[in-house]
Design a protein around this motif. Structure first.
Motif, PDB file in Angstrom:
ATOM      1  N   THR A 166      25.869  59.800  28.373  1.00 30.57           N
ATOM      2  CA  THR A 166      27.033  59.900  29.250  1.00 30.57           C
ATOM      3  C   THR A 166      28.264  59.302  28.591  1.00 30.57           C
ATOM      4  O   THR A 166      29.364  59.877  28.646  1.00 30.57           O
ATOM      5  N   ASN A 185      25.112  65.545  24.330  1.00 32.25           N
ATOM      6  CA  ASN A 185      24.264  66.657  24.772  1.00 32.25           C
ATOM      7  C   ASN A 185      22.772  66.370  24.622  1.00 32.25           C
ATOM      8  O   ASN A 185      21.963  67.290  24.523  1.00 32.25           O
ATOM      9  N   GLN A 213      23.533  59.106  37.719  1.00 29.60           N
ATOM     10  CA  GLN A 213      23.349  60.528  37.447  1.00 29.60           C
ATOM     11  C   GLN A 213      23.229  60.781  35.942  1.00 29.60           C
ATOM     12  O   GLN A 213      24.067  61.431  35.309  1.00 29.60           O
ATOM     13  N   THR A 249      18.228  66.085  45.248  1.00 33.70           N
ATOM     14  CA  THR A 249      19.655  66.403  45.151  1.00 33.70           C
ATOM     15  C   THR A 249      20.200  66.900  46.491  1.00 33.70           C
ATOM     16  O   THR A 249      19.587  67.759  47.145  1.00 33.70           O
ATOM     17  N   GLY A 253      25.345  67.519  45.101  1.00 35.33           N
ATOM     18  CA  GLY A 253      24.795  67.484  43.749  1.00 35.33           C
ATOM     19  C   GLY A 253      24.367  66.108  43.294  1.00 35.33           C
ATOM     20  O   GLY A 253      24.133  65.887  42.100  1.00 35.33           O
ATOM     21  N   ASP A 278      17.370  72.051  30.881  1.00 36.81           N
ATOM     22  CA  ASP A 278      18.698  72.674  30.947  1.00 36.81           C
ATOM     23  C   ASP A 278      19.590  71.956  31.954  1.00 36.81           C
ATOM     24  O   ASP A 278      20.783  71.734  31.691  1.00 36.81           O
ATOM     25  N   LEU A 279      19.046  71.604  33.112  1.00 34.69           N
ATOM     26  CA  LEU A 279      19.822  70.870  34.113  1.00 34.69           C
ATOM     27  C   LEU A 279      20.312  69.539  33.552  1.00 34.69           C
ATOM     28  O   LEU A 279      21.478  69.160  33.711  1.00 34.69           O
ATOM     29  N   GLU A 282      22.907  70.251  30.428  1.00 35.37           N
ATOM     30  CA  GLU A 282      24.190  70.890  30.717  1.00 35.37           C
ATOM     31  C   GLU A 282      24.970  70.186  31.829  1.00 35.37           C
ATOM     32  O   GLU A 282      26.178  70.020  31.739  1.00 35.37           O
ATOM     33  N   LYS A 283      24.261  69.773  32.876  1.00 39.76           N
ATOM     34  CA  LYS A 283      24.947  69.182  34.028  1.00 39.76           C
ATOM     35  C   LYS A 283      24.828  67.662  34.084  1.00 39.76           C
ATOM     36  O   LYS A 283      25.413  67.023  34.961  1.00 39.76           O
ATOM     37  N   HIS A 284      24.066  67.081  33.135  1.00 43.96           N
ATOM     38  CA  HIS A 284      23.787  65.642  33.162  1.00 43.96           C
ATOM     39  C   HIS A 284      23.252  65.226  34.526  1.00 43.96           C
ATOM     40  O   HIS A 284      23.633  64.200  35.091  1.00 43.96           O
ATOM     41  N   GLY A 285      22.342  66.043  35.036  1.00 44.91           N
ATOM     42  CA  GLY A 285      21.679  65.718  36.290  1.00 44.91           C
ATOM     43  C   GLY A 285      20.250  65.307  36.036  1.00 44.91           C
ATOM     44  O   GLY A 285      19.536  65.951  35.255  1.00 44.91           O
TER      45      GLY A 285
END
Length: 805
Positions: A166, A185, A213, A249, A253, A278-279, A282-285
């Motif tokens: 992050t 990433n 998150q 979630t 989100g 992928d979540l 890409e979304k840092h979730g």
């Protein structure tokens, strides 16, 4: 919550894969699953035959870990569990030969790269440092933090590993640190067993991950048991993903995407891990993957059989739902492979594993053979009957162990003591030379000892002039931190109340406003995760300062400190490091919960972390300056009652240093040496003024550091003058004072410089009660110091110093 089952198809992107390539990929995965299972089966036999000490294996978890490894990219991180052998093999962290070499505890990094034989099997790590202790490029390799055995212990560091991504994504000022991140990433894959989710560290970590998150995928390997204890005893509703539903979630989100998938469902597993990765990427979730319906075909470990506690129906179910068997059936039913092909694969895997096991054992024995042959040759050259039994004992061995080789050599040297015998000197010379080799095998790298070691930091004195202001001690710390944060974007500080109010004693006052909430921030009350966050950040090239509000509360983080941070350099033989600085405060405040000095607890648990005990905030600032120029972990215990004491502001407040492990004579005297540290040192200084009126001259030595302690042997130098020793501190009796006494009397040979019995003066055996009177009657007071010193002087000169009582 997302669910999968065997009816789901895996999207292998048919536009890129032909059927033949698709089939080859599946067959390759099956080959790895079979190979890993054979490793588990043969590994257990090797333990039961006595070749290895203990074994723990990843059988039953093969398919999930293969599926996970497909989503793992260069730059990603694993913070894992000691069942992760298939994942480790898939990612290249180990191979069959290295796995068995670790099982045999082969003390050679070239053969056993995870730990050089220092960790039991299924504990993996990757090399993060080059031969000079400098960082390797983490973005060009798949990374694994060194495993620890403590259940759930891998969770804490995962927070920091994820938080680093992050930071690298959100902070352009850090983009120059290209060795550590590709613009954030990276995904952290953290794995844990279902029973370990009952641990407090699991819930503390999950909460912290959710708050921030972070880009983590947390996998829970659920085989229904924790050793012999089933899920209905471990977990509410017997189902951890049901319990975790509150973390799912929400419409904004925020929270975790939670997946549930069976451990025997190869297509479903591949689908889930592709989505989860992928979540996170890409979304840092954050995601949780609950892999249920797993099996553990051989039980928990080599210490016993699971037939003792599993019912016949359960054992029958496990046999039917074995993940490798289910994949085999699926491949046959899907036409991916025929029976003959699978039989060939299974035979080849069995042969390969047996061959690699034999090679690992042979190489281990050959490594020991060198020591054995040299010992036998040297003993054979001694013509003395006293050597006969040790020599014949060695010659009777069919397989070697170093403790047997050196035990018999030492026995021979004991038998020959005091006699000049031909060949004895050669044996003794060899033994002494081998001591260094065995030190390298088993005892080195408690610290990383790189060119950035704190022991090599230049000693810079504080500078003052006539205009240097006299300020509260806290203002010196504040100025020190402010200058460091201004010149180093890698610096991050966090802890309870550190951010908005600048910590409870104002060391960080105003710094969040100046440098932003991302770099100086508050955390929840979760000490273990605070430390874990610091470990992970430090392993990824940042420079964290993790604050534990009071020294008493450090105990709540002790497992993470002791099991992970303190042993990291040692258990990886210098291939990983985490230069984390832990800041806390302790000593003389009144009350059971905010005035502790449990230094003996720290001395016992934190070997591998430097322990700094400054007497004032100027000394503390000098220690922070030294630590920030170096690369080893340290704990700084500031004096809780010293923040508002007046001190002179150094002009070079962020540059001067207090050399590591160097004690300081803060008052010269000639009658007695008094060694102390921290707040109690000021008590000794006050007592010295009163004792001077009684005609007694104290020489006061400030330890400054407990680990390492007095590397220049200043205490022994002082004793050459005074010949008397008193150690004063506020730990419990027999704690840090006994440690200091042993260091001075044994390591510095101070015993030979004394003309009277050394003494210690400590707190009482209980924690201090509330109030000033409680403090007075519990911890060493000025009066206690005066009377203890007076009594020691009176023993040798009662005429001049008659007894007070």
């Amino acid at each position: 919550m997302s669910n999968t089952n065997a009816t789901h198809n895996v999207d292998f992107d048919s536009s890129k894969l032909s059927f033949e390539e698709f089939r080859d990929l599946i067959i390759s995965d099956y080959r790895l699953a079979v190979e890993s299972r054979q490793v588990s089966l043969l590994g257990r036999k090797e333990v039961l035959t006595g070749k290895a000490k203990f074994g723990i294996f990843g059988d039953g978890k093969e398919l999930a870990q293969i599926a996970l490894s497909k989503a793992f990219r260069n730059g990603d991180w694993r913070s894992g569990y000691y069942r992760d052998q298939t994942m480790a093999m898939a990612l290249g962290f180990t191979d069959v030969y290295q796995f068995f070499s670790q099982l045999y505890a082969t003390p050679d990094l070239a053969i056993e790269p995870a730990s050089g034989g220092r960790q039991m099997n299924c504990h993996f790590s990757t090399q993060l440092l080059d031969g000079d202790g400098q960082w390797l490029n983490q973005t060009q390799q798949k990374n694994s933090a060194s495993d620890i055995s403590t259940t759930g212990g891998q969770m804490a560091r995962a927070v920091g590993l994820g938080l680093a991504s992050t930071y690298y994504r959100d902070n352009e000022a850090l983009r120059y640190l290209k060795y550590f991140s590709d613009n954030g990433n990276e995904v952290v894959f953290c794995n844990i067993g279902n029973a370990s989710t009952s641990e407090g560290i699991f819930w503390e970590t999950i909460n912290a991950i959710g708050v921030k998150q972070l880009p983590l995928v947390v996998s829970i390997w659920d085989d229904g048991y924790g050793i012999s204890v089933p899920n209905d005893v471990q977990t509410t509703k017997s189902d951890i993903s049901q319990v975790l539903k509150g973390f799912q979630t929400d419409e904004h989100g925020v929270g975790f995407e939670i997946f549930r998938v069976c451990g025997w469902d190869y297509p479903g597993l591949c689908e889930v891990y592709e989505k989860a990765a992928d979540l996170a990427r890409e979304k840092h979730g954050p995601c949780i993957v609950h892999v249920c319906e797993m099996t553990q075909p051989q039980g928990h470990s080599t210490s016993g059989s699971h037939e003792r506690y599993k019912t016949g129906d359960r054992l029958k179910w496990e046999e039917e739902y074995d993940c490798n068997l289910k994949m085999r059936h699926w491949m046959l039913e899907s036409g991916i492979a025929d029976e003959e092909t699978l039989l060939i694969i299974e035979r080849e895997c069995k042969e390969k594993v047996r061959a690699e096991q034999r090679r690992a054992w042979t190489d281990y024995q050959q490594l020991l053979q060198v020591d054995f042959d040299q010992a036998v040759a040297l003993l054979s050259n001694i013509d003395d009957e006293r050597v006969e039994i040790p020599l014949k004992t060695l010659q009777s061995l069919t397989e070697y162990a170093l403790h047997e080789i050196y035990g018999n050599v030492r026995r021979a040297l004991r038998e020959l003591r005091g006699d000049a015998v031909d060949g004895k000197e050669a044996l003794l010379d060899w033994y002494n030379k081998q001591q260094k080799i065995n030190q390298d095998r088993y005892n080195d790298f408690l610290f990383s000892n790189t060119t950035n070691s704190p022991s090599l930091v230049e000693n810079v004195q504080p500078e003052y002039d006539v205009e240097s202001p006299v300020v509260d001690g806290r203002e010196i710390l504040n100025a020190c931190f402010r200058e460091h944060f201004a010149k180093d974007d890698r610096l991050i500080a966090f802890g309870e109340d550190v951010g908005k109010i600048g910590d409870v004693n104002q060391g960080f006052a105003g710094l969040q406003e100046q440098f932003g909430e991302a770099r100086i921030f508050d955390t929840g009350i979760r000490e273990s995760t605070i430390i874990g966050k610091g470990i992970g950040l430090a392993m990824r090239g940042l420079r964290p300062i993790a604050e534990i509000q009071y020294l008493d509360y450090l105990i709540y983080a002790l497992p993470v400190l002791s099991d992970d941070l303190a042993s990291l350099s040692y258990r990886t033989k210098g291939r990983q490091k985490a230069p984390l600085i832990i800041r806390t405060r302790g000593h003389r405040l009144e009350g059971v919960w905010h005035s502790g000095s449990p230094m003996s607890v720290l001395l016992g648990a934190l070997r591998g972390i430097h322990l700094c005990v400054p007497r004032n905030m100027t000394q503390a600032a000098g220690m922070y300056n030294m630590l920030l120029k170096s690369d080893e972990p340290a704990l700084v215990v500031e004096c809780l009652n010293g923040y508002r004491l007046k001190e002179k502001m150094p002009q070079n407040v962020s540059d001067f240093t207090v050399p590591l492990g160097v004690a300081e004579i803060v008052r010269e005297g000639h009658d007695i040496t008094v060694v102390s540290y921290g707040s109690t040192l000021r008590v000794v200084q006050e007592a010295a003024l009163e004792l001077e009126k009684l005609g007694i001259s104290l020489e006061i030595v400030d330890a400054q550091y407990l680990m390492p302690f007095d590397r220049e042997k200043i205490c022994a130098t002082s004793l050459q003058k005074t010949n008397k020793l008193l150690v004063v501190d506020e730990d419990f009796p027999g704690g840090a004072s006994a440690y200091l006494l042993s260091q001075i009397l044994e390591d510095q040979q101070g015993y030979y410089l004394l003309d009277s019995q050394p003494r210690t003066l400590t707190a009482k055996s209980h924690r201090p009660p509330y109030g000033s009177d409680g403090d007075y009657f519990t911890k060493p007071s000025v009066d206690d110091v005066i009377e203890t010193v007076y009594a020691m002087i009176s023993e040798t000169n009662p005429q001049k110093y008659p007894a007070i009582y």
